[in-house]
Design an enzyme around this catalytic site. Structure first.
Site, PDB file in Angstrom:
ATOM      1  N   HIS A  29       0.843  -1.189   0.000  1.00 43.50           N
ATOM      2  CA  HIS A  29       0.000   0.000   0.000  1.00 43.50           C
ATOM      3  C   HIS A  29       0.885   1.248   0.000  1.00 43.50           C
ATOM      4  O   HIS A  29       1.287   1.725   1.069  1.00 43.50           O
ATOM      5  CB  HIS A  29      -0.904   0.018   1.234  1.00 43.50           C
ATOM      6  CG  HIS A  29      -1.817  -1.165   1.342  1.00 43.50           C
ATOM      7  ND1 HIS A  29      -1.359  -2.429   1.661  1.00 43.50           N
ATOM      8  CD2 HIS A  29      -3.159  -1.278   1.165  1.00 43.50           C
ATOM      9  CE1 HIS A  29      -2.391  -3.264   1.684  1.00 43.50           C
ATOM     10  NE2 HIS A  29      -3.481  -2.604   1.373  1.00 43.50           N
ATOM     11  N   LEU A 120      -8.316  -3.181  11.131  1.00 40.71           N
ATOM     12  CA  LEU A 120      -8.492  -1.751  11.346  1.00 40.71           C
ATOM     13  C   LEU A 120      -9.235  -1.440  12.644  1.00 40.71           C
ATOM     14  O   LEU A 120     -10.166  -2.129  13.037  1.00 40.71           O
ATOM     15  CB  LEU A 120      -9.217  -1.132  10.150  1.00 40.71           C
ATOM     16  CG  LEU A 120      -8.405  -1.154   8.853  1.00 40.71           C
ATOM     17  CD1 LEU A 120      -9.241  -0.676   7.678  1.00 40.71           C
ATOM     18  CD2 LEU A 120      -7.152  -0.312   8.992  1.00 40.71           C
ATOM     19  N   ASN A 186      -7.748  11.146   4.004  1.00 44.01           N
ATOM     20  CA  ASN A 186      -7.511  11.195   2.555  1.00 44.01           C
ATOM     21  C   ASN A 186      -8.752  10.857   1.731  1.00 44.01           C
ATOM     22  O   ASN A 186      -8.713  10.891   0.500  1.00 44.01           O
ATOM     23  CB  ASN A 186      -6.334  10.295   2.163  1.00 44.01           C
ATOM     24  CG  ASN A 186      -6.578   8.822   2.486  1.00 44.01           C
ATOM     25  OD1 ASN A 186      -7.676   8.301   2.310  1.00 44.01           O
ATOM     26  ND2 ASN A 186      -5.538   8.149   2.956  1.00 44.01           N
ATOM     27  N   ILE A 188     -10.251   8.222   0.854  1.00 43.36           N
ATOM     28  CA  ILE A 188     -10.202   7.124  -0.112  1.00 43.36           C
ATOM     29  C   ILE A 188     -10.130   5.801   0.643  1.00 43.36           C
ATOM     30  O   ILE A 188      -9.368   5.654   1.607  1.00 43.36           O
ATOM     31  CB  ILE A 188      -8.979   7.243  -1.042  1.00 43.36           C
ATOM     32  CG1 ILE A 188      -9.088   8.488  -1.922  1.00 43.36           C
ATOM     33  CG2 ILE A 188      -8.817   5.998  -1.912  1.00 43.36           C
ATOM     34  CD1 ILE A 188     -10.204   8.445  -2.948  1.00 43.36           C
ATOM     35  N   HIS A 260      -4.055   3.143  -3.440  1.00 43.62           N
ATOM     36  CA  HIS A 260      -4.271   2.599  -2.103  1.00 43.62           C
ATOM     37  C   HIS A 260      -3.524   1.302  -1.861  1.00 43.62           C
ATOM     38  O   HIS A 260      -2.643   1.230  -1.004  1.00 43.62           O
ATOM     39  CB  HIS A 260      -5.766   2.390  -1.847  1.00 43.62           C
ATOM     40  CG  HIS A 260      -6.090   1.921  -0.465  1.00 43.62           C
ATOM     41  ND1 HIS A 260      -5.961   0.608  -0.059  1.00 43.62           N
ATOM     42  CD2 HIS A 260      -6.531   2.586   0.620  1.00 43.62           C
ATOM     43  CE1 HIS A 260      -6.301   0.495   1.205  1.00 43.62           C
ATOM     44  NE2 HIS A 260      -6.655   1.681   1.640  1.00 43.62           N
ATOM     45  N   GLU A 409     -16.994  -4.663  25.078  1.00 49.22           N
ATOM     46  CA  GLU A 409     -16.128  -5.842  25.187  1.00 49.22           C
ATOM     47  C   GLU A 409     -14.938  -5.782  24.226  1.00 49.22           C
ATOM     48  O   GLU A 409     -13.821  -6.165  24.583  1.00 49.22           O
ATOM     49  CB  GLU A 409     -16.926  -7.127  24.924  1.00 49.22           C
ATOM     50  CG  GLU A 409     -17.978  -7.444  25.952  1.00 49.22           C
ATOM     51  CD  GLU A 409     -19.338  -6.846  25.625  1.00 49.22           C
ATOM     52  OE1 GLU A 409     -20.328  -7.208  26.279  1.00 49.22           O
ATOM     53  OE2 GLU A 409     -19.395  -6.002  24.691  1.00 49.22           O
ATOM     54  N   ASP A 467     -31.173 -17.060  31.887  1.00 45.44           N
ATOM     55  CA  ASP A 467     -30.892 -16.073  30.845  1.00 45.44           C
ATOM     56  C   ASP A 467     -31.094 -16.639  29.446  1.00 45.44           C
ATOM     57  O   ASP A 467     -31.229 -15.891  28.481  1.00 45.44           O
ATOM     58  CB  ASP A 467     -29.456 -15.542  30.975  1.00 45.44           C
ATOM     59  CG  ASP A 467     -29.368 -14.356  31.921  1.00 45.44           C
ATOM     60  OD1 ASP A 467     -30.406 -13.746  32.189  1.00 45.44           O
ATOM     61  OD2 ASP A 467     -28.253 -14.041  32.371  1.00 45.44           O
ATOM     62  N   HIS A 471     -27.392 -16.177  26.048  1.00 42.72           N
ATOM     63  CA  HIS A 471     -26.307 -15.928  26.996  1.00 42.72           C
ATOM     64  C   HIS A 471     -25.550 -17.202  27.365  1.00 42.72           C
ATOM     65  O   HIS A 471     -24.578 -17.136  28.127  1.00 42.72           O
ATOM     66  CB  HIS A 471     -26.860 -15.284  28.273  1.00 42.72           C
ATOM     67  CG  HIS A 471     -27.172 -13.825  28.130  1.00 42.72           C
ATOM     68  ND1 HIS A 471     -27.894 -13.328  27.079  1.00 42.72           N
ATOM     69  CD2 HIS A 471     -26.842 -12.758  28.892  1.00 42.72           C
ATOM     70  CE1 HIS A 471     -28.022 -12.016  27.212  1.00 42.72           C
ATOM     71  NE2 HIS A 471     -27.377 -11.644  28.301  1.00 42.72           N
TER      72      HIS A 471
END
Length: 667
Positions: A29, A120, A186, A188, A260, A409, A467, A471
């Site tokens: 990249h 990311l 940027n 993009i 990119h 979490e 529950d 759960h």
């Protein structure tokens, strides 16, 4: 102040190295390094506190490239600044097998890489954890020893991932003024212009989360410097939106998605070289420019020298404790403390839920280890993660040792990674085991990086009862056991719980999940042992009265059911042994002889666990019987659920007797 022409030459060195490395690898990249080079040049030459010759000194500033696909930005910086691990040959070998310059920055590959990024948003949340750690240790050891910032370079993708909102809201709530996020704005992404998928006002979003914000031209060194200068004295976390051009300098691909994630190509690179006035050969940085970068690296180290003098002048007790904590060593007295507690457990034989047993263990651990930093994702009273020693941390007071992470979490797990990466603290945090699904991407990175992070996962089966199936974890133990280099502990009683905590804390390079029950369990280990029996991963808890006809393997809340079944089978004349399996991963590390001895030669093998079968065939072989779950759970009292799903001592006895009868008929 660096003259503009000198700044441009230094920034262009980053751009050209990135172009050349990606082109040689035919993968990578180039766009982000070319677009963010001005930001990085200003940050590292005028603001960052670091020392290439002592890259791990504790009071350095941390730089996190959250947008890890732009890894050549970081690799170029490390080479130019004189970090020994990143040579020009490593730059040439970008993305090649065995190279330190991996596809995305990987922690442990080279000094100067603070965390593994690529997924990311993870780096952004790691940065929040690093800032928490700095603020907490500054409170404890003082600003003379701990006083640094965490800088995060994030991209559009980082801010679109959901973890980013969890992270920035937590940072704003805790008022982490030592955290600076620079958004490489940027516009993009891989698909094209950002407007294809997103129209969020990021400035308003950060401001709503309690951050100071400003917008700048990311190619104006003076504007970048002014924004970073203001961030030095901000009273809250800062987000700088730096408008940049992806692939800056590329004649036809700059500002487009074509810059990119693909090599620019020879013609585009040649055009960019003309734009930059760069005449040197590929992978060659003119000596005057390299000298400018190396001088920047040498100048930064002066702050480390001054810090070392302050550390040496500190009280001996403070200095030795600080150094121990940063090495990650446990106190020499901890082993004796743990042994004394286990002797008390052997005497008292408590019948408690293992989540309560964990709380009891933490009372001892947190008293003995001042470096533990606990927390929970809004389930403190259910996870039992808070003890007498752990007052809550708040924006106004960081002297505590407990973080209320809120219903976050994913960010909790990633922030704990950042805390562990920072050093000096051992983070643990709790939620329900079923919600490990929300945290799993960060848990995987704990394992990939080899971090001492402890995940306290309570309500570990259908035993949580009313529950209901939303759960009740069913596949979660198997899913977590599938992560390489991750220890999944499921203790059977208070004694095993303490032993599992000891093991989790002792492993400085392996994260641990401790899966704990809601329902009360009887003590199954009633004698003190000279060694930590859970350390073997599996051990014989109860022997057979003669040559074993049946071996029952079990974990956690099903161990006492296995012992009940054994008692009945023994009474019926069928010699039966019980093996407790608190940690499959540790069992796999034992010698072949030990593993064979524990699995044994009994013709009938049965495993019982309130989860799915995956992972149990190593104990059972082809003909063994698994008693557990093959569906989702249901809502109801836990004892009724165990009966309904057939996870009982009766089921074990019936399975054993059916096999015995079949073998008798065959004979």
């Amino acid at each position: 102040m660096i003259p503009r022409d000198k700044h441009d030459r230094m920034a262009n060195a980053i751009r050209v190295l990135a172009m050349d490395a990606v082109q040689a690898a035919n993968s990578g990249h180039p766009g982000l390094p070319m677009g963010a080079a001005d930001i990085a040049t200003v940050l590292f030459t005028r603001f960052m506190k670091f020392d290439p010759k002592h890259p791990n000194w504790p009071d350095r500033d941390r730089f996190v490239l959250s947008a890890g696909h732009g890894s050549m930005l970081l690799y170029s910086l490390l080479y130019l600044l004189g970090y020994e691990d990143i040579t020009i040959d490593e730059i040439r070998n970008f993305r090649q097998l065995g190279s330190k310059t991996a596809g995305h920055p990987e922690y442990g590959h080279a000094a100067g890489i603070e965390t593994t990024t690529g997924p990311l948003g993870q780096g952004l949340a790691n940065g929040v954890g690093m800032a928490i750690a700095e603020r907490r240790l500054r409170e404890e050891f003082g600003a003379d020893l701990v006083n640094h910032k965490t800088y995060v370079l994030a991209g559009d993708g980082c801010l679109m991932e959901g973890i980013s909102q969890e992270a920035i809201s937590l940072a704003g709530h805790l008022n982490l003024s030592n955290l600076v996020v620079i958004w490489d704005d940027n516009r993009i992404t891989i698909d094209g212009d950002i407007k294809l998928a997103d129209s969020t006002d990021q400035i308003a979003r950060f401001e709503a989360s309690g951050w100071a914000t400003e917008q700048i031209d990311g190619h104006d060194p003076d504007a970048i410097a002014a924004a970073l200068e203001r961030a030095q004295t901000a009273d809250r976390p800062t987000m700088i939106a730096a408008r940049t051009t992806i692939g800056f300098g590329a004649p036809t691909k700059a500002g487009t998605a074509k810059a990119h994630g693909s090599p620019l190509g020879p013609e585009e690179i040649a055009g960019a070289r003309v734009t930059f006035g760069w005449t040197a050969e590929p992978f060659e940085v003119p000596s005057d420019i390299l000298d400018d970068w190396r001088v920047a690296g040498l100048s930064a180290c002066k702050q480390r020298v001054a810090w070392q003098k302050r550390l040496d002048a500190a009280d001996n007790g403070i200095k030795s404790e600080f150094e121990r904590r940063m090495r990650g060593d446990l106190p020499a007295t901890f082993g004796n403390t743990a042994e004394a507690y286990k002797r008390r457990l052997a005497k008292d034989k408590p019948t408690v839920a293992t989540r309560k047993a964990s709380e009891m263990a933490l009372e001892v651990i947190n008293e003995a280890l001042p470096e533990t930093l606990g927390g929970s994702a809004d389930l403190t009273g259910s996870n039992n993660t808070k003890t007498e020693q752990t007052a809550p941390i708040s924006a106004e007071d960081f002297s505590g040792r407990y973080i209320h992470y809120g219903i976050r979490e994913h960010a909790m797990a990633a922030a704990m990674n950042g805390i562990a990466l920072h050093g000096g603290l051992i983070p643990y945090g709790g939620t329900f085991l079923v919600f490990s699904d929300y945290a799993r991407p960060a848990m995987r990175l704990s394992s990939l990086m080899g971090l001492r992070v402890v995940y306290v996962m309570t309500h570990d089966s259908i035993g949580l009862g009313e529950d209901g199936p939303t759960h009740q974890p069913v596949e979660h133990l198997a899913a977590l056991r599938a992560i390489p280099k991750h220890h999944v502990f499921r203790p059977a009683d208070a004694m095993e719980t303490m032993e599992c905590w000891e093991l989790a804390l002792a492993e400085a390079q392996t994260p641990a999940t401790i899966a704990l029950t809601r329902q009360g369990l009887p003590a199954v280990r009633v004698e003190p042992a000279p060694e930590n029996r859970c350390a073997r991963g599996a051990y014989e808890l109860a022997t057979a009265g003669a040559d074993a006809a049946v071996t029952i393997f079990a974990t956690g809340s099903e161990v006492h059911l296995a012992l009940e079944a054994r008692q009945r089978l023994e009474a019926a004349g069928h010699p039966t042994r019980v093996v407790s399996v608190p940690c499959m991963e540790l069992f796999e590390r034992q010698t072949p002889d030990y593993r064979r001895a524990i699995i044994g030669n009994a013709p009938i093998r049965i495993a019982i666990e309130a989860g799915v079968e995956q992972g149990w065939r190593r104990f059972l072989g082809e003909d063994g019987v698994f008693i557990g779950m093959n569906s989702f759970g249901a809502s109801g009292p836990y004892k009724a659920l165990y009966e309904h799903f057939g996870i009982t001592a009766d089921a074990v006895v019936e399975a054993a007797q059916a096999r015995i009868a079949r073998m008798t008929d065959a004979a």
